[in-house]
Write a protein that holds these residues in place. Sequence first.
Motif, PDB file in Angstrom:
ATOM      1  N   CYS A  11       0.846  -1.177   0.000  1.00  0.00           N
ATOM      2  CA  CYS A  11       0.000   0.000   0.000  1.00  0.00           C
ATOM      3  C   CYS A  11       0.887   1.233   0.000  1.00  0.00           C
ATOM      4  CB  CYS A  11      -0.900   0.012   1.231  1.00  0.00           C
ATOM      5  SG  CYS A  11      -1.926   1.503   1.348  1.00  0.00           S
ATOM      6  N   THR A  12       0.698   2.082  -0.983  1.00  0.00           N
ATOM      7  CA  THR A  12       1.522   3.293  -1.080  1.00  0.00           C
ATOM      8  C   THR A  12       0.695   4.549  -0.820  1.00  0.00           C
ATOM      9  OG1 THR A  12       1.119   3.394  -3.463  1.00  0.00           O
ATOM     10  CG2 THR A  12       3.088   2.213  -2.737  1.00  0.00           C
ATOM     11  N   ALA A  27      -4.627   3.900   4.375  1.00  0.00           N
ATOM     12  CA  ALA A  27      -4.259   2.859   5.332  1.00  0.00           C
ATOM     13  C   ALA A  27      -4.380   3.305   6.782  1.00  0.00           C
ATOM     14  CB  ALA A  27      -2.833   2.390   5.070  1.00  0.00           C
ATOM     15  N   ARG A  87     -13.827   3.469   5.083  1.00  0.00           N
ATOM     16  CA  ARG A  87     -13.073   3.390   3.833  1.00  0.00           C
ATOM     17  C   ARG A  87     -13.718   4.240   2.740  1.00  0.00           C
ATOM     18  NH1 ARG A  87     -14.012  -2.178   0.572  1.00  0.00           N
ATOM     19  NH2 ARG A  87     -16.180  -2.582   1.120  1.00  0.00           N
ATOM     20  N   LEU A 111      -6.057   1.504  -7.018  1.00  0.00           N
ATOM     21  CA  LEU A 111      -6.656   0.643  -6.000  1.00  0.00           C
ATOM     22  C   LEU A 111      -7.917  -0.062  -6.493  1.00  0.00           C
ATOM     23  CD1 LEU A 111      -6.379   2.931  -2.830  1.00  0.00           C
ATOM     24  CD2 LEU A 111      -4.690   1.346  -3.772  1.00  0.00           C
ATOM     25  N   CYS A 143      -4.033  -1.957   1.150  1.00  0.00           N
ATOM     26  CA  CYS A 143      -4.380  -0.727   1.865  1.00  0.00           C
ATOM     27  C   CYS A 143      -5.533  -0.974   2.829  1.00  0.00           C
ATOM     28  CB  CYS A 143      -4.764   0.365   0.878  1.00  0.00           C
ATOM     29  SG  CYS A 143      -3.375   1.116   0.001  1.00  0.00           S
ATOM     30  N   GLN A 201      -4.386  -2.860   5.909  1.00  0.00           N
ATOM     31  CA  GLN A 201      -3.678  -1.983   6.837  1.00  0.00           C
ATOM     32  C   GLN A 201      -4.651  -1.105   7.611  1.00  0.00           C
ATOM     33  OE1 GLN A 201      -0.286   0.166   5.343  1.00  0.00           O
ATOM     34  NE2 GLN A 201       0.377  -1.527   4.063  1.00  0.00           N
ATOM     35  N   GLN A 202      -5.693  -0.623   6.928  1.00  0.00           N
ATOM     36  CA  GLN A 202      -6.668   0.235   7.599  1.00  0.00           C
ATOM     37  C   GLN A 202      -7.458  -0.556   8.641  1.00  0.00           C
ATOM     38  OE1 GLN A 202      -9.858   1.843   5.205  1.00  0.00           O
ATOM     39  NE2 GLN A 202      -9.924   3.736   6.381  1.00  0.00           N
TER      40      GLN A 202
END
Length: 246
Positions: free
Chosen positions: A29-30, A35, A198, A216, A231, A234-235
């Motif tokens: 995830c960038t 995130a 989200r 995404l 992502c 991570q979130q």
Amino acid sequence: MPRLPHAAALALCVALLLPASAGASVTQCTVPSVAAATTGGTLPRTSARLKTREPVRILAIGSSTTAGVGSGGAGFAHRLGPKIKARWPDKAIEVIVSGVSGETASGAAGRLAGELAQHRPTLVVWQLGTNDANFGVSAEAFRATVGAGLAAIRRANADALLVDPQFSRWAEGSTRTAEFAGIVASEGARAGVPVVRRYQAMYQLALSNRSAFDGLISFDGLHLTAAGHECMAQQVAGTILRTARR
């Protein structure tokens, strides 16, 4: 969007005592803003177990995002165990993934009683709302389903964490998905349940960095790519970790 043929049966995967690197993907995830963890609500049972040596069992239930469509076999829910394990390496973390593509919230709610009785989870991560908004479910029916599902989880003596709809190219030009995200937020607040926002995160990303947002979302304009799943993992994991540490 119809259910995918392979999803007529329950997608079930158990990840028990995973090392931090298990299930890891080269896709990262960038987009830190997507995130980021979300505040609000409590996870009292999860927190108590993480402070002891008792195992934590997580039931992830929902539709195609939970099933892992677009992830190359490693959806967001499949990545939760390793991410939580990385922060609590001495804890027994079990994740049960129960996703059915094309399912609405009422479908998941109908499966909840059996899943709760079978698995007796510490925490239920319920991803919901995207298909309801797209398939014309009424706001009133959706709100009632969310409330009933949270009540069932509470009766099962489990914590709940809600994951609201994602903003996608399907959501552009309509207020339906935003409306359903608002319902998830209000029902979560009413029940004292954390909500992973989200929709808001992805909407803001689409406004500020369209190319990153497009990376995404898959070619169909709805499902997440592997990077999107990372992502989201991570979130969601960040929300669990932050909330459980309170």
